[in-house]
Design a protein around this motif. Structure first.
Motif, short mmCIF file in Angstrom:
data_model
loop_
_atom_site.label_atom_id
_atom_site.label_comp_id
_atom_site.label_asym_id
_atom_site.label_seq_id
_atom_site.Cartn_x
_atom_site.Cartn_y
_atom_site.Cartn_z
N ALA A 227 0.84 -1.21 0.00
CA ALA A 227 0.00 0.00 0.00
C ALA A 227 0.87 1.25 0.00
O ALA A 227 0.67 2.17 -0.81
CB ALA A 227 -0.93 -0.01 1.22
N ASP B 4 10.02 3.31 6.94
CA ASP B 4 9.66 1.95 7.38
C ASP B 4 10.62 1.51 8.47
O ASP B 4 11.79 1.89 8.48
CB ASP B 4 9.70 0.95 6.22
CG ASP B 4 8.86 -0.29 6.52
OD1 ASP B 4 7.75 -0.39 5.97
OD2 ASP B 4 9.31 -1.13 7.34
N LEU C 100 1.32 -15.36 -3.15
CA LEU C 100 1.44 -16.66 -3.78
C LEU C 100 0.73 -16.62 -5.13
O LEU C 100 1.05 -17.36 -6.04
CB LEU C 100 0.83 -17.71 -2.87
CG LEU C 100 1.42 -17.66 -1.45
CD1 LEU C 100 0.64 -18.50 -0.49
CD2 LEU C 100 2.88 -18.08 -1.47
N ALA D 169 8.30 4.44 13.52
CA ALA D 169 7.49 5.59 13.95
C ALA D 169 6.90 5.29 15.32
O ALA D 169 6.43 4.17 15.56
CB ALA D 169 6.37 5.82 12.95
N ALA E 69 -4.15 -2.88 3.19
CA ALA E 69 -5.07 -3.91 2.69
C ALA E 69 -6.34 -3.97 3.55
O ALA E 69 -7.40 -4.37 3.07
CB ALA E 69 -4.36 -5.26 2.70
C1 LIG Z 1 0.94 -16.08 4.20
C2 LIG Z 1 0.31 -15.01 3.40
C3 LIG Z 1 0.04 -15.23 2.07
C4 LIG Z 1 -0.58 -14.23 1.31
N1 LIG Z 1 -0.80 -14.47 0.01
C5 LIG Z 1 -1.41 -13.53 -0.72
C6 LIG Z 1 -1.69 -13.78 -2.09
O1 LIG Z 1 -1.37 -14.84 -2.61
N2 LIG Z 1 -2.30 -12.80 -2.81
C7 LIG Z 1 -2.66 -11.62 -2.25
O2 LIG Z 1 -3.25 -10.78 -2.94
N3 LIG Z 1 -2.41 -11.35 -0.96
C8 LIG Z 1 -1.80 -12.27 -0.19
N4 LIG Z 1 -1.55 -12.03 1.13
C9 LIG Z 1 -1.95 -10.75 1.70
C10 LIG Z 1 -0.92 -9.63 1.42
O3 LIG Z 1 0.38 -10.12 1.70
C11 LIG Z 1 -1.22 -8.43 2.30
O4 LIG Z 1 -2.56 -8.05 2.13
C12 LIG Z 1 -0.36 -7.22 1.96
O5 LIG Z 1 1.01 -7.50 2.16
C13 LIG Z 1 -0.72 -6.03 2.87
O6 LIG Z 1 -0.02 -4.90 2.44
P1 LIG Z 1 -0.03 -3.54 3.27
O7 LIG Z 1 0.83 -2.57 2.55
O8 LIG Z 1 -1.41 -3.15 3.61
O9 LIG Z 1 0.63 -3.89 4.71
P2 LIG Z 1 2.02 -4.51 5.14
O10 LIG Z 1 2.54 -5.43 4.09
O11 LIG Z 1 1.78 -5.01 6.52
O12 LIG Z 1 3.03 -3.25 5.22
C14 LIG Z 1 3.10 -2.39 6.33
C15 LIG Z 1 4.52 -1.86 6.47
O13 LIG Z 1 4.54 -0.94 7.56
C16 LIG Z 1 5.74 -1.09 8.31
N5 LIG Z 1 5.48 -0.61 9.67
C17 LIG Z 1 4.53 -1.07 10.54
N6 LIG Z 1 4.57 -0.33 11.68
C18 LIG Z 1 5.54 0.59 11.52
C19 LIG Z 1 6.05 1.65 12.35
N7 LIG Z 1 5.57 1.92 13.58
N8 LIG Z 1 7.05 2.43 11.87
C20 LIG Z 1 7.57 2.20 10.63
N9 LIG Z 1 7.12 1.22 9.81
C21 LIG Z 1 6.12 0.44 10.24
C22 LIG Z 1 6.02 -2.60 8.23
O14 LIG Z 1 7.40 -2.86 8.44
C23 LIG Z 1 5.55 -2.94 6.80
O15 LIG Z 1 6.62 -2.84 5.89
C24 LIG Z 1 -0.94 -13.00 1.91
C25 LIG Z 1 -0.63 -12.78 3.26
C26 LIG Z 1 -0.03 -13.76 4.00
C27 LIG Z 1 0.26 -13.50 5.45
#
Ligand SMILES: Cc1cc2nc3c(=O)[nH]c(=O)nc-3n(C[C@H](O)[C@H](O)[C@H](O)COP(=O)(O)OP(=O)(O)OC[C@H]3O[C@@H](n4cnc5c(N)ncnc54)[C@H](O)[C@@H]3O)c2cc1C
Length: 437
Positions: free
Chosen positions: A17, A36, A53, A234, A406
């Protein structure tokens, strides 16, 4: 006429995101600082068995972002996986694919699906036809009941509910049918089963996502002058008169910008907010009420040649589904299995080997060469009835704070597509010039 000065934006969180928001903003001239806590971007996307995946054909925002990075759904970047259901009698029922458009597409896929009896297939087709014609109950009605209650009320045989619908709900949303809201289930089924034939393709990345996606985005950020503050956790969002004035990191540094995009998980966001916002704004209170589901994730490797990726959904036994694919290097088996954390399993490695043999993924004399088990406490967003209104829209009540991730309100379960849609929306809000003041 003078052009408006570019916005300065702090994007907190370099997951899909945050990367999407930062990339779109930096490409359009905004001064972006991406923060991050990890020392490197995309740490969790480096191994071949790491998520995602798969990317589904219906994940249009993801495909359009990938296209802007020069990646298409074709070899060598992606190969197509089969979707198979393990039936109680041990047979595997592949879900057919078709090149046709709706409604012919459904006839050639569901109409030929051996996982359902002929009678069940016709029942499902006529039900889908009703949905296609807009006859789905109103979302407000579906949001107050579980998917299990809804599916059973349609007269499905309990055996089919257990072997087809429940595994499908787990695979598409991470939630089981009995606790998932009917609205979230319908919302995840519709784009996959009820659109163009290409929408229910399952694209499996052949390279680790880090190389394919994360690296390209970070290269572009660097070219466009974005600053990367890595290893910076953060700890607080500072405010004055209901505006964010800075982001404080663990080492005491305060970073400042016009806009702040919080792209961290919901349970990471609320501790950063001032206490009075949590009590004053329903928007933030509802975020605090969201919950996550824990999973056990198992990644294995074996020197077993594999021709094409397979996704197999299961109803019996401890594992929910398995995603197997040929490794990029030598086509040997790389498999990822997921298991809800409430399943008690002994001798997991042995159970995994046995299962792979039963499914024909591993020959009798071939042994696992890699086995890794991880407990993920916040693996998936829980989507019980009533969650929909708690998932926040991207614009918060604080004028210069946007929320991405997400788990936010995008109409998708918490997957990559949802993360990318939320990042795009945050970038749009800032770029379309809606004032932060
Ligand atoms: C096992 C598994 C398999 C999956 N397979 C699929 C799939 O096949 N297809 C699919 O579409 N989705 C899949 N997903 C879901 C997908 O991985 C997630 O929905 C997606 O990674 C979420 O992205 P995001 O950017 O919202 O959050 P995140 O990926 O959680 O990113 C958040 C970021 O914020 C950082 N952060 C958090 N707190 C702080 C702080 N206080 N200070 C600084 N940085 C911070 C973290 O280090 C991280 O880098 C899967 C998830 C899992 C667990």
């Amino acid at each position: 006429m003078t052009a408006a000065p570019p916005h300065s934006v702090i994007v907190l969180g370099a997951g899909p995101a945050g990367l999407t928001a930062a990339y779109r903003l930096a490409c359009r001239g905004a001064h972006v600082t991406l923060v991050d806590q990890s020392p490197a971007v995309g740490e969790h996307f480096r191994r071949e068995g790491d998520p995602p995946l798969s990317i589904l054909g219906c994940h249009h925002a993801t495909w359009s972002l990938l296209q802007s990075l020069g990646i298409r759904f074709a070899p060598p970047a992606f190969s197509q996986a089969t979707l198979e259901f393990l039936l109680p009698d041990g047979r595997l029922a592949p879900f057919p694919t078709s090149p046709f458009r709706t409604p012919l597409h459904q006839l050639f896929t569901i109409g030929r699906f051996a996982g359902l009896s002929r009678r069940e297939r016709w029942r499902l087709l006529s039900w889908l036809e009703q949905i296609w014609e807009g006859a789905l109950p109103p979302a407000s009605d579906l949001e107050h009941r579980t998917a299990q209650d809804w599916v059973e009320s349609l007269g499905y045989d309990p055996g089919i509910v257990r072997t087809i619908w429940d595994p499908l709900a787990r695979w598409l949303t991470g939630n089981d049918l009995g606790s998932l809201s009917a609205d979230a289930f319908a919302g995840s089924l519709k784009p996959f089963f009820l659109s163009r034939g290409a929408d229910n393709r399952i694209a499996v990345p052949r390279q680790p996502w880090h190389r394919m996606f994360v690296q390209r985005i970070t290269d572009s950020l660097t070219v466009n002058g974005a600053a990367l503050r890595l290893g910076a956790q953060a700890v607080q969002l500072r405010f004055e008169q209901d505006r964010i004035t800075g982001l404080r990191t663990q080492d005491g540094t305060v970073l400042r910008a016009d806009w702040y995009v919080a792209a961290v998980a919901h349970h990471r966001l609320t501790p950063l907010l001032p206490e009075r916002w949590l009590t004053r704004y329903a928007y933030f209170q509802q975020i605090a009420e969201l919950t996550a589901l824990p999973w056990t994730l198992i990644q294995v490797r074996a020197p077993q040649r594999m021709m094409a990726p397979r996704h197999i959904l299961m109803s019996d036994g401890p594992f929910s589904w398995i995603a197997g694919k040929p490794s990029e290097l030598d086509q040997s088996l790389v498999a990822t299995l997921t298991m809800p954390q409430d399943r008690a399993v002994v001798e997991t490695e042995q159970q995994v080997s046995d299962l792979l043999r039963t499914l024909g993924l591993l020959e009798r004399d071939v042994r696992l060469t890699g086995f890794r088990q991880q407990e993920l406490i916040h693996a998936a967003l829980a989507l019980p009835p009533g969650t929909k209104i708690r998932r926040p829209i991207q614009r918060s009540p604080i004028p210069n704070l946007l929320v991405a991730g997400a788990w936010t309100d995008t109409g998708w379960p918490a997957n990559f597509e949802s993360a990318i849609v939320s990042g795009e929306r945050c970038a749009d809000i800032i770029l379309t010039g809606r004032k932060a003041a």
